[in-house]
Design a protein around this motif. Sequence first.
Motif, PDB file in Angstrom:
ATOM      1  N   THR A   1       0.329  -1.293  -0.243  1.00 19.18           N
ATOM      2  CA  THR A   1      -0.051  -0.077  -0.407  1.00 19.18           C
ATOM      3  C   THR A   1       0.979   1.360   0.067  1.00 19.18           C
ATOM      4  O   THR A   1       0.729   2.251  -0.319  1.00 19.18           O
ATOM      5  N   HIS A   2       1.501   1.278   0.694  1.00 16.67           N
ATOM      6  CA  HIS A   2       2.439   1.954   0.787  1.00 16.67           C
ATOM      7  C   HIS A   2       4.369   1.500   1.591  1.00 16.67           C
ATOM      8  O   HIS A   2       4.502   0.920   2.134  1.00 16.67           O
ATOM      9  N   TYR A   3       4.853   2.759   2.213  1.00 14.93           N
ATOM     10  CA  TYR A   3       6.633   1.990   2.508  1.00 14.93           C
ATOM     11  C   TYR A   3       6.986   2.487   4.045  1.00 14.93           C
ATOM     12  O   TYR A   3       8.103   2.530   3.948  1.00 14.93           O
TER      13      TYR A   3
ATOM     14  N   SER B   1       7.235   1.301   7.185  1.00 13.85           N
ATOM     15  CA  SER B   1       7.564  -0.116   7.876  1.00 13.85           C
ATOM     16  C   SER B   1       7.001  -0.522   8.302  1.00 13.85           C
ATOM     17  O   SER B   1       7.134  -1.901   8.412  1.00 13.85           O
ATOM     18  N   ASP B   2       6.298   0.302   8.718  1.00  9.10           N
ATOM     19  CA  ASP B   2       4.858  -0.920   9.408  1.00  9.10           C
ATOM     20  C   ASP B   2       3.892  -1.688   8.902  1.00  9.10           C
ATOM     21  O   ASP B   2       3.210  -3.052   8.775  1.00  9.10           O
ATOM     22  N   HIS B   3       4.368  -1.869   6.770  1.00  5.29           N
ATOM     23  CA  HIS B   3       3.585  -2.464   5.968  1.00  5.29           C
ATOM     24  C   HIS B   3       5.068  -2.762   5.285  1.00  5.29           C
ATOM     25  O   HIS B   3       3.799  -4.065   4.529  1.00  5.29           O
ATOM     26  N   THR B   4       5.688  -3.152   6.297  1.00 12.82           N
ATOM     27  CA  THR B   4       6.594  -3.329   5.222  1.00 12.82           C
ATOM     28  C   THR B   4       7.792  -4.004   5.301  1.00 12.82           C
ATOM     29  O   THR B   4       8.688  -5.307   5.114  1.00 12.82           O
TER      30      THR B   4
ATOM     31  N   SER C   1      -5.524   1.385   3.210  1.00 15.37           N
ATOM     32  CA  SER C   1      -4.952   1.273   3.743  1.00 15.37           C
ATOM     33  C   SER C   1      -4.604   1.768   4.864  1.00 15.37           C
ATOM     34  O   SER C   1      -5.701   2.303   5.236  1.00 15.37           O
ATOM     35  N   ASP C   2      -3.663   3.346   5.160  1.00 13.21           N
ATOM     36  CA  ASP C   2      -3.514   4.732   5.592  1.00 13.21           C
ATOM     37  C   ASP C   2      -4.037   5.322   5.182  1.00 13.21           C
ATOM     38  O   ASP C   2      -3.539   5.678   3.981  1.00 13.21           O
ATOM     39  N   THR C   3      -4.757   5.993   5.500  1.00 14.88           N
ATOM     40  CA  THR C   3      -5.619   7.299   5.277  1.00 14.88           C
ATOM     41  C   THR C   3      -6.237   8.312   6.240  1.00 14.88           C
ATOM     42  O   THR C   3      -6.905   7.668   6.809  1.00 14.88           O
TER      43      THR C   3
ATOM     44  N   THR D   1      -9.176  -1.724  11.279  1.00 10.33           N
ATOM     45  CA  THR D   1      -8.136  -2.685  11.631  1.00 10.33           C
ATOM     46  C   THR D   1      -7.029  -1.652  11.478  1.00 10.33           C
ATOM     47  O   THR D   1      -7.359   0.357  11.246  1.00 10.33           O
ATOM     48  N   HIS D   2      -5.664  -1.891  11.824  1.00  6.34           N
ATOM     49  CA  HIS D   2      -4.555  -0.750  11.839  1.00  6.34           C
ATOM     50  C   HIS D   2      -4.980   0.399  12.965  1.00  6.34           C
ATOM     51  O   HIS D   2      -5.682   1.760  12.648  1.00  6.34           O
ATOM     52  N   LEU D   3      -5.302  -0.178  14.002  1.00  4.28           N
ATOM     53  CA  LEU D   3      -5.901   0.255  15.436  1.00  4.28           C
ATOM     54  C   LEU D   3      -4.990   1.577  16.238  1.00  4.28           C
ATOM     55  O   LEU D   3      -4.207   1.352  16.789  1.00  4.28           O
TER      56      LEU D   3
HETATM   57 ZN    ZN Z   1       0.651   1.989   9.299  1.00  5.53          ZN
END
Ligand code: ZN
Length: 298
Positions: free
Chosen positions: A65-67, A69-72, A183-185, A246-248
């Motif tokens: 989704t994006h870069y 680090s918590d996603h990669t 995603s994060d938004t 999600t992603h609380l």
């Molecule tokens: Zn995140």
Amino acid sequence: MTRHSDFTVTLLGTGTPVPRADRFGSATLVEAGDQKLLIDAGRGATIRLFQLNVPIGRLDALFITHYHSDHTSGIPDVWLTGWLESFFGTRETPMRVIGPTGAKVLMSKLAEAYADDIKIRLADEKLPPEGVATSVEEFNHDGVVYEKGGVKVIAFEVDHGDLIKPCYGYRIEYGGRSAVISSDTRYNENVIKYGKGADLLVHEVAAVRPELMREAYIQRIVGHHILPRDAGRVFAQTKPKLAAYTHLVLLNDAKIPPLTLDDIVAETRETYSGPLQIGEDLMAFDIGETITVRPFRY
Ligand SMILES: [Zn+2]
Ligand SMILES: [Zn+2]
């Protein structure tokens, strides 16, 4: 493993950069027909896949989704562990990675960073070189990014903050049904556009007590995410069969405790009265005529 549905979304990690044991880094598994798609690979994604008995080496594609680090940060683990000769690995073909601009650099630098491991395992374990190769596709605008065997994935840009670009959400369509991952938004019209008519809408959320909102760093974090009453506005306009969090992002400091999950629901209810579920790690959503929520049984 018995399948509950031919279209299932499982939250592998519902956390943030906070290294909590109960909420791992961002990762979501989508199983559609015989395909397995992974959206983001945050901390611990391999552990969650292993808990589900999903062979790490047999994912059809990884979508980024994006870069942040918590996603990669789990990507090298998914990539390299999925290559090992084992019942959970044994990838023999290149790992397919699809992401916004930046995916090619990320994967090629990872190959550089792990060059010694790769060299050693090729020589010592005689693992197939194709299995550690990657096939990376980048995109830079909204549109279809994956289409195979009746599964279609559409990427759409979201708004995670002026300096956090690119950042994309994904809409997955299969058999006349759809699941959308925000995603994060922060509050974003594109999520509403691509979320319309979705069976399942999985959205991020951030929650904070009003007294903590006075802090500048808290305002900065909240400015990158969505508060429950604004997420409720997104849900009210998209009207999914089920909205899930999600992603609380649960903010607190030494004196002020985080809001509770009940508080998040109550705040969402100010703007949205439809079906709502707070996600937890390994919670699955079976998307059929209706949506069945299946918490994981340890
Ligand atoms: Zn995140
Ligand atoms: Zn982020």
